[in-house]
Design a protein around this motif. Structure first.
Motif, short mmCIF file in Angstrom:
data_model
loop_
_atom_site.label_atom_id
_atom_site.label_comp_id
_atom_site.label_asym_id
_atom_site.label_seq_id
_atom_site.Cartn_x
_atom_site.Cartn_y
_atom_site.Cartn_z
N ASP A 1 0.83 -1.02 0.04
CA ASP A 1 -0.09 -0.17 0.11
C ASP A 1 0.88 1.13 -0.12
O ASP A 1 1.74 1.42 0.76
N THR A 2 0.61 2.02 -1.14
CA THR A 2 1.64 3.25 -1.24
C THR A 2 1.26 4.28 -0.02
O THR A 2 2.05 5.28 0.22
N LYS A 3 0.29 4.19 0.74
CA LYS A 3 0.08 4.97 2.22
C LYS A 3 1.14 4.41 3.17
O LYS A 3 1.36 5.10 4.11
N GLU A 4 1.68 3.24 2.90
CA GLU A 4 2.72 2.84 4.16
C GLU A 4 4.20 3.24 3.41
O GLU A 4 4.25 3.52 2.17
N GLU A 5 5.16 3.31 4.30
CA GLU A 5 6.33 3.42 4.15
C GLU A 5 6.99 2.66 3.06
O GLU A 5 7.15 1.39 3.42
N LEU A 6 7.40 2.83 1.85
CA LEU A 6 7.92 1.81 1.08
C LEU A 6 9.59 2.17 1.13
O LEU A 6 10.20 2.55 0.24
N SER A 7 10.02 1.27 2.07
CA SER A 7 11.50 1.63 2.30
C SER A 7 12.47 0.54 1.18
O SER A 7 11.74 -0.40 0.72
N PRO A 8 13.51 0.92 0.70
CA PRO A 8 14.34 0.09 -0.18
C PRO A 8 14.28 -1.17 0.23
O PRO A 8 14.16 -1.97 -0.80
N PRO A 9 14.67 -1.81 1.37
CA PRO A 9 14.89 -3.07 1.64
C PRO A 9 13.31 -3.77 1.48
O PRO A 9 13.50 -4.99 1.25
N VAL A 10 12.33 -3.24 1.81
CA VAL A 10 11.09 -3.77 1.68
C VAL A 10 10.82 -4.07 0.18
O VAL A 10 10.16 -5.12 -0.62
N LEU A 11 10.93 -3.11 -0.56
CA LEU A 11 10.74 -2.92 -2.14
C LEU A 11 11.66 -4.03 -2.67
O LEU A 11 11.01 -4.93 -3.63
N LYS A 12 12.78 -4.01 -2.45
CA LYS A 12 13.89 -5.18 -2.96
C LYS A 12 13.42 -6.45 -2.57
O LYS A 12 13.60 -7.25 -3.42
N LEU B 1 10.56 -7.58 -4.86
CA LEU B 1 10.63 -7.74 -6.25
C LEU B 1 11.45 -9.13 -6.27
O LEU B 1 11.22 -9.83 -7.27
N GLN B 2 12.43 -9.30 -5.46
CA GLN B 2 13.05 -10.93 -5.48
C GLN B 2 12.05 -11.93 -5.31
O GLN B 2 12.32 -12.95 -5.78
N ASN B 3 10.90 -11.61 -4.41
CA ASN B 3 9.98 -12.77 -4.29
C ASN B 3 8.82 -12.69 -5.39
O ASN B 3 7.76 -13.50 -4.89
N SER B 4 8.82 -11.94 -6.35
CA SER B 4 7.86 -11.57 -7.23
C SER B 4 7.64 -13.07 -8.26
O SER B 4 6.38 -12.90 -8.69
N GLY B 5 8.48 -13.98 -8.02
CA GLY B 5 8.12 -15.12 -8.96
C GLY B 5 8.72 -15.05 -10.17
O GLY B 5 9.29 -16.25 -10.78
N VAL B 6 9.18 -13.96 -10.60
CA VAL B 6 10.07 -13.93 -11.75
C VAL B 6 11.37 -14.36 -11.79
O VAL B 6 12.24 -14.89 -12.85
N PHE B 7 12.05 -14.42 -10.69
CA PHE B 7 13.31 -14.92 -10.47
C PHE B 7 13.45 -16.27 -9.96
O PHE B 7 14.40 -16.82 -9.20
N LEU B 8 12.37 -17.05 -9.56
CA LEU B 8 12.20 -18.32 -8.93
C LEU B 8 13.19 -19.00 -9.51
O LEU B 8 14.00 -19.77 -8.73
#
Length: 449
Positions: free
Chosen positions: A109-120, A123-130
């Motif tokens: 949710d963009t209302k929450e703080e989107l810190s770089p570690p959380v975003l990274k 992305l790593q767990n998005s399934g694209v890199f499984l």
């Protein structure tokens, strides 16, 4: 900094493992298929794609065009909406599937703080890199399989009866379903009850080790072989010795066989044949891995929305396969970001890096209230940035002008120096913030919201 890559040889380029590719080939016209391969049958097309995709850029461009224009894939929608739809279906039961908790945490949710570690992490767990992550993990069953194959090759020319017996044992072990099908990608399949199978394998391995150790430690044999090897080594150094008369040492006593025997000892314990903790960690956090598991669970469940849940899971898997296929064909990493933002209708982010470590970022958004918005960013010298904003909505441009000082402050607070922030009409020809755009681009990835 996000630093992700996608290996090109992970089973992505086959219609069996990639539903997006299957859809493209299924719906391609005869003329389009002919562009991909001179042969018309599917097997020949796939063989051609696999062979040429890493060597022939034109082949990739042709298929990439088909992928982007494929009607099935164009109408997939965005991942965030698919996740929300799946969540609403699961909630309608008193005992929801385990995936509900994971999906709730996955949407940002963009209302929450989107810190770089959380975003990274997302992305790593998005399934694209499984598949890429699994390719690099240690799989004890694959290690055992490879060790046995090497050992078989090492001793198959031996004339000793014990060696011939061990080779026969090895071949029988390699023929068991567990080792025959052992690959890292097989870890994605539904876990089978392999406890008894692994116990039997460990027992057979222990017997092979025992036979080899018994032969290698036989009285006087080891000493005699050692002396023979020493004499042969000395003889081979002498220019007067006919090489054809020098006999090869018995392979069962070679250093390679001794080393492989020692390595096999590790696999004589069934517990050592189970997947490592890092594999279980990947499979418990990666969205594609969880969806694959959920697909099997849903098929066996008595959930009132069982068929609809299965359809939505398949759709999400197809969406992830689509991003994987685009990544492969464009030699980049194309990702989606599961943002939950009510004002956003659709959007994409395309990031590239040139050989001089200059980053370029194109952000294309379609806002529900203000229409299309484009941003072009150039980051150079590690913390210098140019920002160009393109919009034809007057109200939006006024909002941006009123908040430019806040944007500057936020960038400076993040230790990024804004060298230039400018606003342009989207429909007019405008200067590029990238300067000389003829630089060689050697890396890029696109993030889709």
């Amino acid at each position: 900094m996000i630093n992700l890559s996608l290996d090109k040889h992970l089973g992505i380029m086959t219609p069996v493992t990639n539903k997006a590719l299957a859809a493209v080939l299924r719906e391609a016209s005869p003329k389009e298929m002919e562009m991909l391969s001179k042969d018309k049958d599917l097997k020949s097309v796939i063989t051609s794609l696999l062979k040429e995709s890493s060597q022939n850029a034109d082949s990739n461009k042709t298929l990439l065009t088909l992928v982007k224009n494929n009607p099935t894939l164009k109408d997939l929608g965005n991942v965030s909406s698919s996740i929300k739809d799946l969540l609403s279906l699961i909630k309608n039961d008193k005992e929801p599937l385990k995936i509900e908790t994971v999906l709730k945490k996955f949407i940002l949710d963009t209302k929450e703080e989107l810190s770089p570690p959380v975003l990274k992490q997302k992305l790593q767990n998005s399934g694209v890199f499984l598949e890429s992550k699994l390719k690099n993990v240690q799989n004890p069953q694959v290690e055992l399989k490879n060790t046995l194959l090497t050992l078989e090759k090492s001793i198959e020319k031996s004339n000793l009866p014990v060696a011939k017996l061990v080779v026969q044992n090895i071949r029988e072990l390699l023929a068991t379903p567990t080792l025959r099908d052992a690959t890292n990608l097989a870890l994605l399949e539904s876990p089978k009850d392999e406890k008894s199978a692994l116990k039997n394998i460990a027992k057979e391995v222990a017997e092979i080790v025992s036979k080899l150790n018994g032969a290698q430690k036989a009285p006087d044999i080891a000493k005699e072989i050692s002396e023979v090897i020493s004499k042969l080594n000395e003889a081979q150094k002498s220019p007067n010795v006919e090489k054809s008369k020098v006999h090869i040492a018995e392979p069962i006593y070679s250093k390679e066989t001794l080393s492989l025997t020692s390595k096999l000892t590790l696999f004589s314990d069934a517990q050592k044949l189970l997947p490592h903790e890092d594999v279980r960690d990947i499979l418990s956090k990666d969205l594609k891995a969880i969806l694959l598991k959920t697909s099997d669970e849903a098929a066996k469940s008595s959930h009132p929305n069982q068929s609809e849940i299965t359809k939505h899971v398949d759709k999400l898997l197809l969406q992830i396969d689509y991003f994987q296929l685009l990544s492969h064909l464009s030699s980049s990493s194309i990702l989606y970001v599961p943002f939950s933002w009510d004002a956003l209708q659709e959007g994409s982010i395309d990031i590239k890096k040139d050989k001089n470590s200059v980053f370029y970022c194109d952000i294309d958004l379609k806002l529900k209230e203000y229409g299309e918005l484009k941003l072009k960013l150039a980051l150079y010298e590690e913390n210098q940035i140019n920002v160009h904003i393109y919009s034809d909505n007057k109200d939006f441009k006024e909002i941006v002008k009123e908040n430019i000082s806040s944007l500057r402050s936020a960038l400076i607070e993040a230790q990024i120096i804004p060298k230039e922030i400018r606003i342009f009409d989207a429909t007019k020809k405008n200067p590029s913030p990238y300067g000389q755009e003829q630089r060689e681009i050697n890396m890029g990835f696109e993030i889709k919201a």
